[in-house]
Design an enzyme around this catalytic site. Structure first.
Site, PDB file in Angstrom:
ATOM      1  N   HIS A  34       2.766  16.550  -0.573  1.00 28.32           N
ATOM      2  CA  HIS A  34       3.648  16.324  -1.722  1.00 28.32           C
ATOM      3  C   HIS A  34       3.181  15.058  -2.442  1.00 28.32           C
ATOM      4  O   HIS A  34       2.161  14.459  -2.055  1.00 28.32           O
ATOM      5  CB  HIS A  34       5.117  16.231  -1.265  1.00 28.32           C
ATOM      6  CG  HIS A  34       5.317  15.277  -0.122  1.00 28.32           C
ATOM      7  ND1 HIS A  34       5.118  13.919  -0.246  1.00 28.32           N
ATOM      8  CD2 HIS A  34       5.680  15.484   1.167  1.00 28.32           C
ATOM      9  CE1 HIS A  34       5.378  13.331   0.902  1.00 28.32           C
ATOM     10  NE2 HIS A  34       5.712  14.258   1.796  1.00 28.32           N
ATOM     11  N   HIS A  37       2.050  12.066  -0.425  1.00 26.62           N
ATOM     12  CA  HIS A  37       0.675  12.142   0.084  1.00 26.62           C
ATOM     13  C   HIS A  37      -0.321  11.858  -1.047  1.00 26.62           C
ATOM     14  O   HIS A  37      -1.327  11.178  -0.839  1.00 26.62           O
ATOM     15  CB  HIS A  37       0.389  13.537   0.645  1.00 26.62           C
ATOM     16  CG  HIS A  37       1.198  13.900   1.856  1.00 26.62           C
ATOM     17  ND1 HIS A  37       2.133  14.903   1.856  1.00 26.62           N
ATOM     18  CD2 HIS A  37       1.195  13.388   3.112  1.00 26.62           C
ATOM     19  CE1 HIS A  37       2.677  15.001   3.059  1.00 26.62           C
ATOM     20  NE2 HIS A  37       2.137  14.098   3.830  1.00 26.62           N
ATOM     21  N   GLY A 147       2.330   6.085   4.707  1.00 31.95           N
ATOM     22  CA  GLY A 147       3.530   5.927   3.891  1.00 31.95           C
ATOM     23  C   GLY A 147       4.574   5.089   4.624  1.00 31.95           C
ATOM     24  O   GLY A 147       4.672   5.138   5.854  1.00 31.95           O
ATOM     25  N   MET A 148       5.342   4.332   3.855  1.00 34.63           N
ATOM     26  CA  MET A 148       6.348   3.452   4.470  1.00 34.63           C
ATOM     27  C   MET A 148       7.646   4.182   4.814  1.00 34.63           C
ATOM     28  O   MET A 148       8.556   3.590   5.375  1.00 34.63           O
ATOM     29  CB  MET A 148       6.632   2.256   3.551  1.00 34.63           C
ATOM     30  CG  MET A 148       5.436   1.313   3.510  1.00 34.63           C
ATOM     31  SD  MET A 148       5.590   0.013   2.317  1.00 34.63           S
ATOM     32  CE  MET A 148       6.717  -1.081   3.139  1.00 34.63           C
TER      33      MET A 148
END
Ligand code: PAF
Length: 281
Positions: A34, A37, A147-148
């Site tokens: 998505h 990403h 990702g966080m």
């Protein structure tokens, strides 16, 4: 763009790039890509000579009653996204190639894996760290992008890299949200329209907690948020915790930078989210 399915082949390609002094960026994913990403991929493509996206639904990070079997696998769509975003290699190994029947080695990051999602998903972080370590060795990555949203995962990977002296640089990337605030996740596709509506409350509540953090005592920030989370229809809270930004350790009233992190079920879908909170106005 090349699709590589064999572990040794991928490693051979990576070693050749290393020899030619090409810098390699790795974006480890489980597919169902998505915009979150895509933000990691764009950073990798911008800052490295070569970008590898791994797509591997890693069986050893799922518990026996979790969604391994039903995890979405839109392979053609994922490949199209990678191609459109100038990825050089998509690495899609088979489970047998990554974890042969005689596989024996697992990596554990103590303490950090025993809090928040850890006790609720036993074995999860051992599975995550082990596969990431393998992916680093296969891809020879100079940089790897995380990702966080998976904040605990990020901190655990950072610790593993530090403790085991990996030279791979971990690049944390901000959470990407839909316009309505829902953090993007491959699991959002499980949500019905009603559940989706209910899940929008998560980010709203996190934002209120962020405001409260500036003016209220920690206990109050937490209890107000928990009361609000519990009011979301058709939901069940796994945990809602405030931890230190740097190392997920316990906060006190003097903590300047913290993270409010939450895991909850909306219907049959488990969602995680977090918000960074600071005392500064
Ligand atoms: O965040 C994920 O998608 C996975 O945990 C990862 C990092 C790809 C490891 O399987």
């Amino acid at each position: 763009m090349k699709v590589v399915k064999n572990v040794l082949h991928m490693q051979k390609i990576a070693l050749k790039h290393l020899k030619n002094k090409n810098e390699i960026g790795l974006v480890p994913t489980m597919g169902a890509l998505h915009k979150g990403h895509v933000s990691l991929i764009s950073k990798s493509v911008k800052n490295n000579d070569i970008s590898i996206v791994s797509i591997f639904v890693n069986p050893i990070q799922f518990g026996p009653n979790e969604d391994y079997i039903k995890y979405p696998k839109p392979v053609q769509k994922d490949l199209k996204i990678c191609k459109e975003n100038h990825v050089d290699y998509v690495f899609m190994p088979s489970v047998n190639d990554m974890f042969s029947h005689n596989y024996k080695t697992f990596v554990k990051v103590r303490d950090l894996q025993d809090i928040l999602c850890g006790p609720i998903r036993p074995g999860h972080f051992v599975g995550v760290v082990t596969v990431i370590l393998k992916l680093f060795n296969i891809s020879q990555a100079n940089r790897a992008y995380f990702g966080m949203k998976d904040f605990q995962q990020l901190k655990i990977v950072e610790k593993m890299v530090k403790d085991l002296n990996f030279s791979t640089e971990i690049v944390p990337c901000p959470i990407v949200r839909e316009k309505d605030g829902l953090a993007l996740s491959s699991r959002n596709s499980y949500l019905s329209a009603d559940e989706k509506k209910n899940s929008l409350n998560i980010f709203k509540i996190l934002n209120l907690a962020k405001q409260d953090f500036k003016k209220c005592k920690l206990n109050l920030v937490k209890s107000k948020a928990i009361n609000r989370f519990k009011k979301i229809p058709n939901s069940k809270l796994d945990y809602a915790e405030i931890v230190k930004f740097d190392d997920l350790s316990k906060v006190d009233e003097k903590t300047k930078k913290a993270v409010f992190t939450v895991a909850m079920w909306i219907g049959k879908t488990r969602l995680i989210d977090n918000i960074i909170m600071s005392k500064k106005k």
